[in-house]
Design a protein around this motif. Structure first.
Motif, PDB file in Angstrom:
ATOM      1  N   UNK A 265       0.813  -1.223   0.000  1.00  0.00           N
ATOM      2  CA  UNK A 265       0.000   0.000   0.000  1.00  0.00           C
ATOM      3  C   UNK A 265       0.847   1.274   0.000  1.00  0.00           C
ATOM      4  N   UNK A 266       2.153   1.116   0.233  1.00  0.00           N
ATOM      5  CA  UNK A 266       3.063   2.262   0.276  1.00  0.00           C
ATOM      6  C   UNK A 266       3.953   2.327  -0.961  1.00  0.00           C
ATOM      7  N   UNK A 267       3.684   1.469  -1.926  1.00  0.00           N
ATOM      8  CA  UNK A 267       4.588   1.332  -3.077  1.00  0.00           C
ATOM      9  C   UNK A 267       4.692   2.609  -3.898  1.00  0.00           C
ATOM     10  N   UNK A 268       3.584   3.337  -4.030  1.00  0.00           N
ATOM     11  CA  UNK A 268       3.606   4.527  -4.886  1.00  0.00           C
ATOM     12  C   UNK A 268       4.372   5.682  -4.241  1.00  0.00           C
ATOM     13  N   UNK A 269       4.171   5.892  -2.955  1.00  0.00           N
ATOM     14  CA  UNK A 269       4.706   7.080  -2.296  1.00  0.00           C
ATOM     15  C   UNK A 269       5.914   6.813  -1.416  1.00  0.00           C
ATOM     16  N   UNK A 270       6.133   5.609  -0.980  1.00  0.00           N
ATOM     17  CA  UNK A 270       7.248   5.326  -0.077  1.00  0.00           C
ATOM     18  C   UNK A 270       8.582   5.754  -0.660  1.00  0.00           C
ATOM     19  N   UNK A 271       9.348   6.520   0.094  1.00  0.00           N
ATOM     20  CA  UNK A 271      10.623   7.050  -0.377  1.00  0.00           C
ATOM     21  C   UNK A 271      10.518   8.371  -1.102  1.00  0.00           C
ATOM     22  N   UNK A 272       9.298   8.882  -1.269  1.00  0.00           N
ATOM     23  CA  UNK A 272       9.113  10.161  -1.943  1.00  0.00           C
ATOM     24  C   UNK A 272       9.561  11.327  -1.069  1.00  0.00           C
ATOM     25  N   UNK A 273       9.739  12.459  -1.708  1.00  0.00           N
ATOM     26  CA  UNK A 273      10.017  13.728  -1.036  1.00  0.00           C
ATOM     27  C   UNK A 273       8.914  14.687  -1.433  1.00  0.00           C
ATOM     28  N   UNK A 274       8.274  15.322  -0.473  1.00  0.00           N
ATOM     29  CA  UNK A 274       7.164  16.219  -0.785  1.00  0.00           C
ATOM     30  C   UNK A 274       7.399  17.604  -0.193  1.00  0.00           C
ATOM     31  N   UNK A 275       6.726  18.572  -0.795  1.00  0.00           N
ATOM     32  CA  UNK A 275       6.647  19.926  -0.267  1.00  0.00           C
ATOM     33  C   UNK A 275       5.206  20.175   0.140  1.00  0.00           C
ATOM     34  N   UNK A 276       5.017  20.846   1.265  1.00  0.00           N
ATOM     35  CA  UNK A 276       3.669  21.215   1.683  1.00  0.00           C
ATOM     36  C   UNK A 276       3.711  22.539   2.430  1.00  0.00           C
ATOM     37  N   UNK A 277       2.544  23.157   2.565  1.00  0.00           N
ATOM     38  CA  UNK A 277       2.411  24.396   3.325  1.00  0.00           C
ATOM     39  C   UNK A 277       1.563  24.105   4.555  1.00  0.00           C
ATOM     40  N   UNK A 278       2.187  24.017   5.731  1.00  0.00           N
ATOM     41  CA  UNK A 278       1.432  23.652   6.925  1.00  0.00           C
ATOM     42  C   UNK A 278       0.673  24.814   7.557  1.00  0.00           C
ATOM     43  N   UNK A 279       0.785  26.014   6.963  1.00  0.00           N
ATOM     44  CA  UNK A 279       0.031  27.150   7.482  1.00  0.00           C
ATOM     45  C   UNK A 279       0.721  27.914   8.589  1.00  0.00           C
ATOM     46  N   UNK A 280       1.983  27.593   8.859  1.00  0.00           N
ATOM     47  CA  UNK A 280       2.764  28.334   9.847  1.00  0.00           C
ATOM     48  C   UNK A 280       4.131  28.640   9.246  1.00  0.00           C
ATOM     49  N   UNK A 281       4.833  29.561   9.870  1.00  0.00           N
ATOM     50  CA  UNK A 281       6.160  29.930   9.386  1.00  0.00           C
ATOM     51  C   UNK A 281       7.231  29.202  10.187  1.00  0.00           C
ATOM     52  N   UNK A 282       8.305  28.867   9.502  1.00  0.00           N
ATOM     53  CA  UNK A 282       9.419  28.221  10.174  1.00  0.00           C
ATOM     54  C   UNK A 282      10.480  29.207  10.606  1.00  0.00           C
ATOM     55  N   UNK A 283      11.591  28.668  11.033  1.00  0.00           N
ATOM     56  CA  UNK A 283      12.761  29.438  11.431  1.00  0.00           C
ATOM     57  C   UNK A 283      13.923  29.034  10.541  1.00  0.00           C
ATOM     58  N   UNK A 284      14.793  29.975  10.260  1.00  0.00           N
ATOM     59  CA  UNK A 284      15.973  29.677   9.453  1.00  0.00           C
ATOM     60  C   UNK A 284      17.018  29.010  10.343  1.00  0.00           C
ATOM     61  N   UNK A 285      17.406  27.780  10.000  1.00  0.00           N
ATOM     62  CA  UNK A 285      18.497  27.133  10.730  1.00  0.00           C
ATOM     63  C   UNK A 285      19.798  27.859  10.427  1.00  0.00           C
ATOM     64  N   UNK A 286      20.623  28.018  11.430  1.00  0.00           N
ATOM     65  CA  UNK A 286      21.945  28.604  11.209  1.00  0.00           C
ATOM     66  C   UNK A 286      22.811  27.650  10.404  1.00  0.00           C
ATOM     67  N   UNK A 287      23.595  28.188   9.478  1.00  0.00           N
ATOM     68  CA  UNK A 287      24.590  27.367   8.816  1.00  0.00           C
ATOM     69  C   UNK A 287      25.705  27.044   9.806  1.00  0.00           C
ATOM     70  N   UNK A 288      26.385  25.934   9.580  1.00  0.00           N
ATOM     71  CA  UNK A 288      27.493  25.577  10.461  1.00  0.00           C
ATOM     72  C   UNK A 288      28.564  26.653  10.367  1.00  0.00           C
ATOM     73  N   UNK A 289      28.909  27.258  11.493  1.00  0.00           N
ATOM     74  CA  UNK A 289      29.796  28.415  11.508  1.00  0.00           C
ATOM     75  C   UNK A 289      31.251  28.034  11.722  1.00  0.00           C
ATOM     76  N   UNK A 290      31.558  26.753  11.859  1.00  0.00           N
ATOM     77  CA  UNK A 290      32.909  26.347  12.274  1.00  0.00           C
ATOM     78  C   UNK A 290      33.577  25.457  11.237  1.00  0.00           C
TER      79      UNK A 290
END
Length: 290
Positions: A265-290
């Motif tokens: 039942x997971x054959x079509x979507x398993x391993x996929x990567x999706x984009x979605x809009x959950x209706x909230x804003x995220x935070x920018x992760x800091x890039x590794x500074x070191x």
């Protein structure tokens, strides 16, 4: 809420990270020894790595930092498809059958990841969490982990979240976090997914301070308030969501990776990567500074 399938399939998609400077997401397919890149124009490409990487994050100077089979590495990706890796540090416990797993940067740009024993059926709680910063690779900071996951930090950086996704654990912990030293303390249970659904996999904190966790095996994303109360659930089209993060110019797009379950039942979507809009804003992760 639209879900966009990127038509990219991974055996074990993991560790999506948004690089604001490059305006692109990066993630890995662990057993394929591959790192993927998706830009905001929708163009995806990949590079083959010399060994498995459990996690990646952008570096402030460019390129990526990765937790791999034999240590933490600098990873530089070139337009001609080649890759250059440079060892940054190898913990003493990283023996045969082990690798780094989930990883993320804290708000100050330190990179964190834990080791794990890859054969989960053995249930060896020998995983240890490490920090990489200006002093190099730390000594173990948290020990006794089966399958570490769920690293993320509160908006002010003063709370660190960590989970163990092994079926024998299914716990998410919160720690007080010293932003000056990068030292967590006062470990306590934040959420027990035995009281909900699935196993806690990768996670991210949104701008409201709420913690989004991939409920692996349950086909869902769960959002917990800073007080540990479940307040939202989003069902996704695959059984094993593995990690999520926010990105895009306004940080309102969430990317979710997944793992092939092997179920019909997971054959079509398993391993996929999706984009979605959950209706909230995220935070920018800091890039590794070191």
């Amino acid at each position: 809420m639209a879900k966009i399938n990127l038509t990219v399939h991974c055996a074990t998609g993991e560790s999506p990270a948004w690089d604001a400077a490059a305006r692109a997401w990066y993630w890995v397919d662990i057993p394929a020894k591959r790192v993927w890149r998706l830009d905001t124009a929708g163009k995806a490409r990949s590079w083959d790595l010399p060994e498995m990487a459990g996690c990646v994050a952008p570096r402030a100077r460019g390129g990526l930092i990765a937790g791999m089979e034999t240590g933490m590495y600098d990873v530089d990706l070139f337009d001609n498809g080649t890759v250059a890796t440079t060892l940054l540090g190898k913990p003493a416990d990283l023996g045969a059958g082990m690798r780094f797993n989930d990883g993320r940067t804290d708000r100050q740009g330190r990179f964190w990841s834990s080791t794990m024993f890859m054969d989960m059926s053995a249930a060896k709680n020998i995983g240890q969490l490490y920090r990489y910063d200006g002093n190099g690779l730390s000594q173990p900071v948290v020990s006794g982990l089966l399958t570490q996951n769920g690293l993320s930090w509160s908006p002010d950086g003063k709370t660190m979240y960590l989970s163990d996704s092994h079926p024998k654990s299914r716990l998410v912990w919160a720690f007080d976090y010293d932003t000056a030293t990068g030292i967590p303390s006062n470990r306590r249970v934040f959420a027990n997914l035995a009281d909900h659904v699935g196993r806690p996999d990768g996670a991210v904190v949104d701008a409201d301070g709420c913690y989004w966790i991939c409920a692996n095996d349950a086909g869902a994303l769960l959002r917990f308030t800073p007080q540990g109360k479940l307040d939202r659930r989003i069902d996704v089209p695959f059984a094993k969501p593995s990690m999520c993060t926010f990105g895009g110019p306004d940080l309102r797009t969430m990317i979710v990776t997944s793992i092939v379950s092997g179920k019909p039942e997971d054959a079509e979507w398993g391993g996929s990567v999706i984009l979605l809009n959950p209706g909230v804003q995220g935070l920018a992760d800091a890039s590794c500074a070191f």
